[in-house]
Design an enzyme around this catalytic site. Structure first.
Site, PDB file in Angstrom:
ATOM      1  N   LYS A 187       0.816  -1.201   0.128  1.00 57.40           N
ATOM      2  CA  LYS A 187       0.056   0.312   0.044  1.00 57.40           C
ATOM      3  C   LYS A 187       0.929   1.290   0.116  1.00 57.40           C
ATOM      4  O   LYS A 187       2.009   1.403   0.285  1.00 57.40           O
ATOM      5  CB  LYS A 187      -1.017  -0.143   1.079  1.00 57.40           C
ATOM      6  CG  LYS A 187      -2.203  -0.959   0.852  1.00 57.40           C
ATOM      7  CD  LYS A 187      -3.430  -1.014   1.871  1.00 57.40           C
ATOM      8  CE  LYS A 187      -4.428  -1.963   1.220  1.00 57.40           C
ATOM      9  NZ  LYS A 187      -5.295  -2.400   2.017  1.00 57.40           N
ATOM     10  N   ARG A 207      -3.574 -10.288   4.398  1.00 58.56           N
ATOM     11  CA  ARG A 207      -4.232  -9.980   2.739  1.00 58.56           C
ATOM     12  C   ARG A 207      -3.044  -9.709   1.972  1.00 58.56           C
ATOM     13  O   ARG A 207      -2.371  -8.504   2.267  1.00 58.56           O
ATOM     14  CB  ARG A 207      -5.259  -9.372   2.860  1.00 58.56           C
ATOM     15  CG  ARG A 207      -5.884  -9.234   1.238  1.00 58.56           C
ATOM     16  CD  ARG A 207      -6.977  -8.541   1.126  1.00 58.56           C
ATOM     17  NE  ARG A 207      -7.358  -8.320  -0.162  1.00 58.56           N
ATOM     18  CZ  ARG A 207      -6.864  -7.662  -1.005  1.00 58.56           C
ATOM     19  NH1 ARG A 207      -5.829  -6.932  -0.817  1.00 58.56           N
ATOM     20  NH2 ARG A 207      -7.382  -7.574  -2.155  1.00 58.56           N
TER      21      ARG A 207
END
Ligand code: PMM
Length: 318
Positions: free
Chosen positions: A234, A274
């Site tokens: 991210k 995840r």
């Protein structure tokens, strides 16, 4: 958890209903990402063809993924919505093929119709980044199916989320807003043992807001529901690892930092992580299990006794 909500029949460390057979019960599970999208920030279109997505899913299984998360709509900041027919066209055949291959498949969608069709195609978990806020039919589908349901913290679709990065105490705010989702789910007939909570890293959390959520992940774990963490590749890691001229580290250069986060949150009791890079993550969570098994705890104040706290990657400004 906030407002007096405690799970009545929690999944706890064993995980939510239907998924307790996964893993060895001691380590965090690894959820591998299969994005069937042309435009995800992290793996931009590499697995857009169904056959490529299925082959990618199979290779993630070989690398040790416990769950495969199949998504057909990019949640990249600023992304436009995909029509529902197109989302179905992308995900259903891939889910069918991977479920047939024996995988525990999760569908990453905010739409009740897509969730329903994905469950019919063999998915065993619904991963909803909107926590039910994007589609008022979602809780009814999940309640009726009785499957595990990831409720992520969310404050709006990709086109508006960065503007919603406004918090008092981000951890307290996220826990309170997730508790409101739990209350709404219960009212709609979703059972506590179906619920997984997710702090929603990167969603209405552009930069600095992500770090307290990671550092204090134990507070969310302590609320009693299984916790899923999605830090993989991210943007806040791009900031952390930025070049001296300020250029963000590209997504594919963020995997080692993702492994470090996976080890930390696994040691702090997360149920699952995840990730895009499964192989390294499997190693990271095995380190966490060994460390935890030997009595390791995340509680040391490394700045104690120093005059100044070190600056963590210069990320405070975003
Ligand atoms: N992040 C993305 C997509 N789906 N689901 C959950 N539960 N948690 C997340 O943090 C999450 C998610 C965005 O990442 P991607 O575009 O790489 O899939």
């Amino acid at each position: 958890m906030p407002s007096g909500l405690r799970p009545v029949a929690p999944g706890g460390p064993l995980g939510p209903v239907g998924l307790r057979h996964l893993g060895d019960g001691r380590r965090a599970l690894v959820m591998g990402v299969v994005n069937v999208t042309p435009d995800s920030f992290s793996d931009g279109g590499r697995w857009f063809e169904p056959s490529a997505a299925v082959a990618h899913g199979r290779s993630l299984l070989d690398e040790g993924a416990d769950i495969l998360d199949v998504g057909g709509e990019s949640t990249r900041p600023g992304a436009a919505r995909v029509p529902v027919d197109e989302e179905l066209r992308r995900v259903v055949p891939v889910i069918e093929a991977l479920a047939r291959a024996g995988a525990a498949v999760s569908v990453d969608t905010t739409r009740a119709l897509v969730a329903r069709r994905a469950l019919d195609a063999g998915a065993v978990l619904v991963n909803d980044v909107s926590g039910g806020l994007a589609d008022e039919e979602m809780y009814a589908v999940v309640a009726e199916a009785g499957v595990a349901y990831v409720t992520m913290h969310w404050r709006g679709h990709a086109d508006v989320m960065d503007a919603n990065d406004v918090y008092g105490d981000v951890v307290a705010d996220v826990r309170r807003e997730l508790a409101a989702r739990v209350e709404a789910m219960r009212a709609a007939g979703v059972r506590d043992e179906q619920v997984v909570l997710d702090p929603g890293l990167g969603f209405a959390k552009a930069g600095a807001s992500n770090w307290p959520l990671l550092a204090r992940i134990g507070e969310l774990v302590g609320d009693g529901f299984p916790v899923l963490v999605g830090a993989s590749r991210k943007r806040f890691l791009g900031h952390l690892l930025a070049a001296p001229d300020g250029a963000l580290a590209p997504p594919l250069d963020r995997d080692e930092a993702t492994h470090a986060i996976s080890a930390l949150v696994a040691a702090a009791g997360a149920w699952a992580v995840r990730v895009h890079d499964v192989r390294g993550t499997v190693h990271a969570v095995r380190v966490a299990t060994a460390w935890h098994g030997a009595g390791g705890r995340i509680c040391t104040d490394r700045t104690a006794g120093r005059d100044e706290a070190p600056v963590a990657g210069g990320t405070a400004s975003e």
